[in-house]
Design an enzyme around this catalytic site. Structure first.
Site, mmCIF file in Angstrom:
data_model
loop_
_atom_site.group_PDB
_atom_site.id
_atom_site.type_symbol
_atom_site.label_atom_id
_atom_site.label_comp_id
_atom_site.label_asym_id
_atom_site.label_seq_id
_atom_site.Cartn_x
_atom_site.Cartn_y
_atom_site.Cartn_z
ATOM 1 N N LYS A 60 40.387 63.978 -10.955
ATOM 2 C CA LYS A 60 40.926 63.272 -9.785
ATOM 3 C C LYS A 60 40.017 62.099 -9.426
ATOM 4 O O LYS A 60 38.780 62.228 -9.473
ATOM 5 C CB LYS A 60 41.011 64.269 -8.631
ATOM 6 C CG LYS A 60 41.687 63.753 -7.362
ATOM 7 C CD LYS A 60 41.746 64.878 -6.311
ATOM 8 C CE LYS A 60 42.483 64.508 -5.054
ATOM 9 N NZ LYS A 60 42.539 65.613 -4.068
ATOM 10 N N SER A 135 47.131 66.420 -2.287
ATOM 11 C CA SER A 135 46.810 65.073 -2.687
ATOM 12 C C SER A 135 46.466 64.922 -4.162
ATOM 13 O O SER A 135 46.502 63.811 -4.697
ATOM 14 C CB SER A 135 45.643 64.558 -1.851
ATOM 15 O OG SER A 135 44.480 65.327 -2.110
ATOM 16 N N SER A 159 45.215 70.744 -1.318
ATOM 17 C CA SER A 159 45.477 69.681 -2.297
ATOM 18 C C SER A 159 45.391 70.062 -3.761
ATOM 19 O O SER A 159 45.771 69.259 -4.610
ATOM 20 C CB SER A 159 44.546 68.507 -2.044
ATOM 21 O OG SER A 159 45.071 67.742 -0.996
HETATM 22 N N1 GLN Z 1 47.803 67.886 2.934
HETATM 23 C C1 GLN Z 1 46.549 68.094 3.594
HETATM 24 C C2 GLN Z 1 46.135 66.835 4.296
HETATM 25 O O1 GLN Z 1 46.854 65.911 4.232
HETATM 26 C C3 GLN Z 1 45.509 68.569 2.625
HETATM 27 C C4 GLN Z 1 44.860 67.509 1.840
HETATM 28 C C5 GLN Z 1 43.774 68.002 0.935
HETATM 29 O O2 GLN Z 1 43.626 69.205 0.697
HETATM 30 N N2 GLN Z 1 42.955 67.067 0.478
HETATM 31 O O3 GLN Z 1 45.112 66.756 4.895
#
Ligand code: GLN
Length: 455
Positions: A60, A135, A159
């Site tokens: 990532k 994400s 994420s």
């Molecule tokens: N969807 C969650 C957020 O928007 C989690 C994101 C993540 O785990 N980086 O914060």
């Protein structure tokens, strides 16, 4: 098959599928092939190699790679080339891993659809009109579509697990402190953790053994013994007992998903794992708590992007204040700005007690619910996500409905626990459903064993 051949095959597949999927932000084909050749030479010389040596993988783009762009899918870091590797990258390098590229994400890992990337929208390989989740959407797609064998992502509120669920693959978020965060660009430091995407639990166990452990560069990493997860995962899970909290099977959960989870735990029974419905009353408050804590930490972490130290700088300024303001308004996208504003508000004098402090108190109650449950059960099982992958564009103007997708994954980060998402079925559109298995701190081996019993 040689490492060179397998890496070449991975790169060819990326070449064929990328125009439709857009999983990658940077490709490192040349250095990958060189590395693979080197591994083949070592093998020819009879040198001892690790079980992941020469296997192509992706990372990532919020995990620092020395000499290779690390953009966080943000305009503000578009040209940022880190002078150092994240510890996980060094550890994989030491095992002769082959990096073929850096994957797309929601800007600074804020989001659940990868639509918040400043550069491109990644598509779900099961249906390219749908989101891959986020994400870590690019990482999940690179594994699900067979571009690479595994990928590293990051998980602050789901994420890794949520995109794993949307793509029908395995996604592990280890215990907070199990894997070093050094070199993972900070979003919400008390929740962030590096995670793993693979196609099955055995591969996941194998990769975890290579990245787990104490790191002197990360004071929050923990010196707990690192198991040989690849061996542990083979052990039997007969006689284990799991709890299924009713709070995450009711309101807000798609009935098709609820049924799929019930069918799945019944299937576990055949493997000798008992289950019971339980109650964890504070789980229903987790979304509002997370969306105070995470933006608070983010607003502080993101203060470093000021146009002076590194990253993007506006071309048009006279005063220092203009430099800050214009750099940040031009450099950050709308979701990141929303989080910075929410976080700055909840941390400001006068609101701190009402929001931030209160959220920390609720966080403790959520943790206690888990500790109570773990006094009776080996693991907790929930859906990974309340819904399956939605259409691109469907939720982009509705942040609240996007945030509610995190209902089942967030509590795990709040309590710092390990959890794995594994595929457990499909909805009527043929989109994958994921089941989440949550363990006690440092119980990665156990949750992977339960996951394997299900495969
Ligand atoms: N969807 C969650 C957020 O928007 C989690 C994101 C993540 O785990 N980086 O914060």
């Amino acid at each position: 098959i040689s490492s060179y051949e397998i890496t070449k095959a991975s790169i060819d597949r990326i070449g064929k599928t990328e125009p439709k999927l857009d999983a990658f932000l940077t490709l490192t084909a040349e250095s990958a092939l060189e590395k693979a050749k080197m591994v083949d030479e070592k093998r020819a010389k009879g040198e001892a190699l690790s079980d992941i040596a020469g296997v192509p993988m992706s990372i990532k783009d919020n995990i620092c790679t020395k000499g290779i762009n690390t953009t966080c899918a943000s305009k503000i870091l578009k040209d940022f080339v880190p002078p150092y590797n994240a510890t996980v990258v060094d550890m994989l390098n030491a095992a002769d891993a082959v990096l073929v590229g850096k994957t797309n994400l929601d800007e600074f890992a804020m989001g659940g659809s990868t639509e918040n990337s400043a550069f491109k929208i990644t598509k779900n390989p099961w249906d390219t009109t749908r989101v891959p989740g986020g994400s870590s959407g690019g990482s999940a797609v690179s594994v699900a579509s067979g571009q690479v064998f595994y990928s590293l992502g990051s998980d602050t509120g789901g994420s890794v697990r949520q995109p794993a669920s949307f793509n029908g693959i395995v996604g592990l978020k280890p215990t907070y402190g199990r894997v070093s965060r050094y070199g993972l660009v900070a979003f919400a430091s008390s929740l962030d953790q590096v995670g793993i995407f693979t196609r099955d639990t055995e591969d996941c166990a194998m990769v975890l053994s290579h990245i787990a452990g104490k790191d002197k560069m990360d004071g929050t990493s923990v010196d707990a013994p690192v198991a040989d997860y690849a061996i542990e995962v083979q052990k039997d899970s007969k006689g284990m007992k799991v709890g299924v909290p009713k709070e995450l099977l009711g309101e807000g959960i798609d009935p098709v998903i609820r049924q799929s989870i019930i069918d799945s735990v019944q299937k576990l029974e055949q493997a000798g794992i008992q289950w019971e419905e339980i109650s964890m009353p504070h789980l229903t408050h987790n979304v509002e708590t997370y969306y105070i804590i995470a933006p608070s930490e983010a607003s502080s972490n993101l203060a470093r992007y000021d146009g002076i130290k590194y990253g993007y700088r506006t071309g048009d300024f006279e005063t220092l204040e203009q430099l800050y303001k214009r750099t940040r308004s031009e450099g950050f996208g709308p979701e990141v700005k929303r989080r910075i504003m929410m976080g700055t508000y909840t941390l400001s004098a006068g609101y701190y007690d009402a929001y931030y402090k209160k959220a920390l108190q609720v966080r403790t109650l959520i943790k206690n619910d888990f500790m109570d449950a773990f006094s009776k059960y080996d693991a907790i099982i929930t859906p990974t996500v309340p819904n399956t992958a939605f259409k691109i564009g469907e939720k982009i103007n509705d942040p609240l409905s996007m945030y509610l997708e995190d209902l089942c994954t967030i509590p795990v980060n709040m309590a710092g626990l390990p959890a794995v998402s594994i595929p457990c079925g499909f909805d009527s559109n043929g989109m994958p459903i994921g089941m989440q298995i949550i363990g006690k701190h440092f119980d990665e081996a156990k949750i992977l064993r339960i996951a394997r019993a299900f495969e």
